[in-house]
Design a protein around this motif. Sequence first.
Motif, PDB file in Angstrom:
ATOM      1  N   CYS A 176       0.851  -1.194   0.000  1.00 36.42           N
ATOM      2  CA  CYS A 176       0.000   0.000   0.000  1.00 36.42           C
ATOM      3  C   CYS A 176       0.886   1.243   0.000  1.00 36.42           C
ATOM      4  O   CYS A 176       2.117   1.147   0.005  1.00 36.42           O
ATOM      5  CB  CYS A 176      -0.934   0.011   1.219  1.00 36.42           C
ATOM      6  SG  CYS A 176      -0.100   0.118   2.800  1.00 36.42           S
ATOM      7  N   GLU A 177       0.250   2.406  -0.014  1.00 38.56           N
ATOM      8  CA  GLU A 177       1.000   3.653   0.018  1.00 38.56           C
ATOM      9  C   GLU A 177       1.722   3.778   1.357  1.00 38.56           C
ATOM     10  O   GLU A 177       1.205   3.369   2.399  1.00 38.56           O
ATOM     11  CB  GLU A 177       0.055   4.839  -0.194  1.00 38.56           C
ATOM     12  CG  GLU A 177      -0.541   4.889  -1.594  1.00 38.56           C
ATOM     13  CD  GLU A 177      -1.413   6.126  -1.787  1.00 38.56           C
ATOM     14  OE1 GLU A 177      -1.132   7.147  -1.145  1.00 38.56           O
ATOM     15  OE2 GLU A 177      -2.376   6.047  -2.567  1.00 38.56           O
ATOM     16  N   PRO A 178       2.933   4.341   1.361  1.00 44.50           N
ATOM     17  CA  PRO A 178       3.734   4.418   2.592  1.00 44.50           C
ATOM     18  C   PRO A 178       3.002   5.059   3.767  1.00 44.50           C
ATOM     19  O   PRO A 178       3.136   4.609   4.899  1.00 44.50           O
ATOM     20  CB  PRO A 178       4.940   5.269   2.169  1.00 44.50           C
ATOM     21  CG  PRO A 178       5.042   5.075   0.692  1.00 44.50           C
ATOM     22  CD  PRO A 178       3.641   4.903   0.200  1.00 44.50           C
ATOM     23  N   LYS A 179       2.182   6.078   3.521  1.00 44.00           N
ATOM     24  CA  LYS A 179       1.519   6.782   4.612  1.00 44.00           C
ATOM     25  C   LYS A 179       0.463   5.916   5.312  1.00 44.00           C
ATOM     26  O   LYS A 179       0.047   6.217   6.424  1.00 44.00           O
ATOM     27  CB  LYS A 179       0.877   8.069   4.104  1.00 44.00           C
ATOM     28  CG  LYS A 179      -0.230   7.874   3.081  1.00 44.00           C
ATOM     29  CD  LYS A 179      -0.785   9.224   2.628  1.00 44.00           C
ATOM     30  CE  LYS A 179      -1.887   9.052   1.594  1.00 44.00           C
ATOM     31  NZ  LYS A 179      -2.424  10.361   1.137  1.00 44.00           N
ATOM     32  N   PHE A 180       0.027   4.829   4.628  1.00 42.47           N
ATOM     33  CA  PHE A 180      -0.973   3.947   5.226  1.00 42.47           C
ATOM     34  C   PHE A 180      -0.354   2.688   5.844  1.00 42.47           C
ATOM     35  O   PHE A 180      -1.041   1.944   6.538  1.00 42.47           O
ATOM     36  CB  PHE A 180      -2.020   3.525   4.186  1.00 42.47           C
ATOM     37  CG  PHE A 180      -2.842   4.662   3.662  1.00 42.47           C
ATOM     38  CD1 PHE A 180      -3.503   5.526   4.527  1.00 42.47           C
ATOM     39  CD2 PHE A 180      -2.954   4.895   2.296  1.00 42.47           C
ATOM     40  CE1 PHE A 180      -4.261   6.581   4.058  1.00 42.47           C
ATOM     41  CE2 PHE A 180      -3.715   5.952   1.811  1.00 42.47           C
ATOM     42  CZ  PHE A 180      -4.365   6.794   2.690  1.00 42.47           C
ATOM     43  N   LEU A 181       0.949   2.454   5.599  1.00 39.93           N
ATOM     44  CA  LEU A 181       1.564   1.212   6.030  1.00 39.93           C
ATOM     45  C   LEU A 181       1.503   1.030   7.545  1.00 39.93           C
ATOM     46  O   LEU A 181       1.254  -0.068   8.040  1.00 39.93           O
ATOM     47  CB  LEU A 181       3.022   1.164   5.558  1.00 39.93           C
ATOM     48  CG  LEU A 181       3.646  -0.232   5.484  1.00 39.93           C
ATOM     49  CD1 LEU A 181       2.908  -1.103   4.482  1.00 39.93           C
ATOM     50  CD2 LEU A 181       5.120  -0.133   5.101  1.00 39.93           C
ATOM     51  N   ASP A 182       1.704   2.112   8.287  1.00 38.76           N
ATOM     52  CA  ASP A 182       1.693   2.021   9.753  1.00 38.76           C
ATOM     53  C   ASP A 182       0.299   1.757  10.323  1.00 38.76           C
ATOM     54  O   ASP A 182       0.161   1.413  11.496  1.00 38.76           O
ATOM     55  CB  ASP A 182       2.266   3.305  10.373  1.00 38.76           C
ATOM     56  CG  ASP A 182       3.766   3.426  10.153  1.00 38.76           C
ATOM     57  OD1 ASP A 182       4.401   2.389   9.873  1.00 38.76           O
ATOM     58  OD2 ASP A 182       4.306   4.547  10.262  1.00 38.76           O
ATOM     59  N   THR A 183      -0.731   1.951   9.503  1.00 42.22           N
ATOM     60  CA  THR A 183      -2.092   1.709   9.990  1.00 42.22           C
ATOM     61  C   THR A 183      -2.493   0.240   9.849  1.00 42.22           C
ATOM     62  O   THR A 183      -3.536  -0.170  10.360  1.00 42.22           O
ATOM     63  CB  THR A 183      -3.120   2.571   9.220  1.00 42.22           C
ATOM     64  OG1 THR A 183      -3.202   2.114   7.852  1.00 42.22           O
ATOM     65  CG2 THR A 183      -2.714   4.040   9.235  1.00 42.22           C
ATOM     66  N   ILE A 184      -1.661  -0.544   9.151  1.00 45.13           N
ATOM     67  CA  ILE A 184      -1.958  -1.971   8.975  1.00 45.13           C
ATOM     68  C   ILE A 184      -1.480  -2.700  10.232  1.00 45.13           C
ATOM     69  O   ILE A 184      -0.415  -3.321  10.275  1.00 45.13           O
ATOM     70  CB  ILE A 184      -1.276  -2.547   7.718  1.00 45.13           C
ATOM     71  CG1 ILE A 184      -1.579  -1.669   6.499  1.00 45.13           C
ATOM     72  CG2 ILE A 184      -1.735  -3.977   7.468  1.00 45.13           C
ATOM     73  CD1 ILE A 184      -3.030  -1.613   6.118  1.00 45.13           C
ATOM     74  N   THR A 185      -2.259  -2.565  11.290  1.00 38.03           N
ATOM     75  CA  THR A 185      -1.906  -3.144  12.585  1.00 38.03           C
ATOM     76  C   THR A 185      -2.988  -4.135  13.021  1.00 38.03           C
ATOM     77  O   THR A 185      -4.156  -4.001  12.660  1.00 38.03           O
ATOM     78  CB  THR A 185      -1.752  -2.051  13.655  1.00 38.03           C
ATOM     79  OG1 THR A 185      -2.959  -1.270  13.697  1.00 38.03           O
ATOM     80  CG2 THR A 185      -0.581  -1.134  13.322  1.00 38.03           C
ATOM     81  N   PRO A 186      -2.601  -5.140  13.826  1.00 36.37           N
ATOM     82  CA  PRO A 186      -3.555  -6.202  14.186  1.00 36.37           C
ATOM     83  C   PRO A 186      -4.581  -5.784  15.221  1.00 36.37           C
ATOM     84  O   PRO A 186      -4.304  -4.984  16.115  1.00 36.37           O
ATOM     85  CB  PRO A 186      -2.640  -7.308  14.737  1.00 36.37           C
ATOM     86  CG  PRO A 186      -1.449  -6.590  15.261  1.00 36.37           C
ATOM     87  CD  PRO A 186      -1.251  -5.417  14.347  1.00 36.37           C
ATOM     88  N   VAL A 187      -5.766  -6.332  15.090  1.00 39.75           N
ATOM     89  CA  VAL A 187      -6.831  -6.189  16.082  1.00 39.75           C
ATOM     90  C   VAL A 187      -7.201  -7.597  16.543  1.00 39.75           C
ATOM     91  O   VAL A 187      -7.520  -8.459  15.725  1.00 39.75           O
ATOM     92  CB  VAL A 187      -8.075  -5.496  15.478  1.00 39.75           C
ATOM     93  CG1 VAL A 187      -9.229  -5.490  16.483  1.00 39.75           C
ATOM     94  CG2 VAL A 187      -7.743  -4.071  15.057  1.00 39.75           C
ATOM     95  N   ASP A 188      -7.123  -7.846  17.849  1.00 39.13           N
ATOM     96  CA  ASP A 188      -7.473  -9.154  18.401  1.00 39.13           C
ATOM     97  C   ASP A 188      -8.988  -9.253  18.496  1.00 39.13           C
ATOM     98  O   ASP A 188      -9.617  -8.595  19.321  1.00 39.13           O
ATOM     99  CB  ASP A 188      -6.827  -9.320  19.783  1.00 39.13           C
ATOM    100  CG  ASP A 188      -7.036 -10.717  20.359  1.00 39.13           C
ATOM    101  OD1 ASP A 188      -7.861 -11.466  19.802  1.00 39.13           O
ATOM    102  OD2 ASP A 188      -6.390 -11.049  21.361  1.00 39.13           O
ATOM    103  N   LEU A 189      -9.585 -10.087  17.659  1.00 35.76           N
ATOM    104  CA  LEU A 189     -11.044 -10.182  17.618  1.00 35.76           C
ATOM    105  C   LEU A 189     -11.626 -10.804  18.876  1.00 35.76           C
ATOM    106  O   LEU A 189     -12.805 -10.625  19.175  1.00 35.76           O
ATOM    107  CB  LEU A 189     -11.471 -10.996  16.393  1.00 35.76           C
ATOM    108  CG  LEU A 189     -11.104 -10.394  15.029  1.00 35.76           C
ATOM    109  CD1 LEU A 189     -11.642 -11.269  13.906  1.00 35.76           C
ATOM    110  CD2 LEU A 189     -11.631  -8.975  14.898  1.00 35.76           C
TER     111      LEU A 189
END
Length: 385
Positions: A153-166
């Motif tokens: 993805c675009e670099p500015k969005f890469l840090d938002t790809i973080t895990p959420v424990d369902l």
Amino acid sequence: MTSIGTGDEHTHSLDNISDSELESVLRKRGSDFDAMLQNHKEQKQFEHGVARSLKEMGREVEMASRLTYNDELIKWCDVVVPCGGDGTFLLAASRVRDAEKPVIGFNSAPHKSVGRLCLPTWCSNDVKGALHALKEGRFRWMRRSRIRTTITCEPKFLDTITPVDLHTLHYSRYPAVVHPHDSTDAPTTNEQFTTEERKSVLHTKVLPFLALNEVFIGESVTSRVSLLRLQIDKGAWTHTKSSGLCVTTGTGSTSWHFSINCLRTHSVLELMKILSEEGVKVDTTLEKAREIAERYNQRLMFPPESDKLAYSVREYITFEEWPAPRGLRVRDRAAAVRVRSHCVDAGLVIDGSVSFPFNDGTEALLEIHPEDALMTVHMDDALPY
């Protein structure tokens, strides 16, 4: 050696609350608190029993819940021992990236669930006997393939790809997402990047979790259509509208993948009756329909060590041109699957446990690498003595 048990999700999701207040909250919402408490006590008793047996054999043991299980513990131990069911096993396995570190699971409630990934039922009823059987080598090593997911993805969005424990999420929705086409910052048509220019400014990230069962991609709101572009192996890109995409391993082929695609006996019987009405000589008995359904369903499953993936497009919305339908097969096997999102509030979910945001413009490559295989054991279902 690390023993992993189920966590206290209710307490975790309601911080700074006493036991009596927690009981009141659960009872008011209609939960069977007494049954929950009994299950919790039985689970903890089983976990401590496994830990105690290991210590009696001279092994050093650290215990963890899903909330305290971390990379430091995984590096420290020689083997990970999940105590629970298949869900706990999947959670424990997803974080283990070392192909030489075994994960060996005990089913803590064999009277309630099968626990296909765990040791046989007799092991739960005779923990000491099972541990001695393992010590004496009365098993065979088994390697289960896992899915590696690489996000682009675009670099500015890469840090938002973080895990959420369902398991600990109270409200399973991501923060509101602004669709790129609705944004005032979105480039005009003349400013759109070409494919090659776009690639040059994108960054990639390998997700820190490996999927032992499956990766599911789709909108968080299940009633919303999932818009995804798919590339199977190195074929053409295909735009799809569906209820989401499920990509599975051989291990997972007996689970959700099977449920999505299996044929029911009554459906097969209806088809056989239609063929009979069209003049085709076919046995339309219930037993024959059951036999045909069984043969078909068996073909959905494949070995856990397979280097292939299986994908299923759920409830594919398509406009078929008879007799040659457009688009891709809704179910097939492949070496790799590439997915590009056109969703507005989607998740990429690994083994039904951990979710990553997967919205418009994000791309994922799903593939199997031999070095990602999980080491575990297979033991006979019968008692070893």
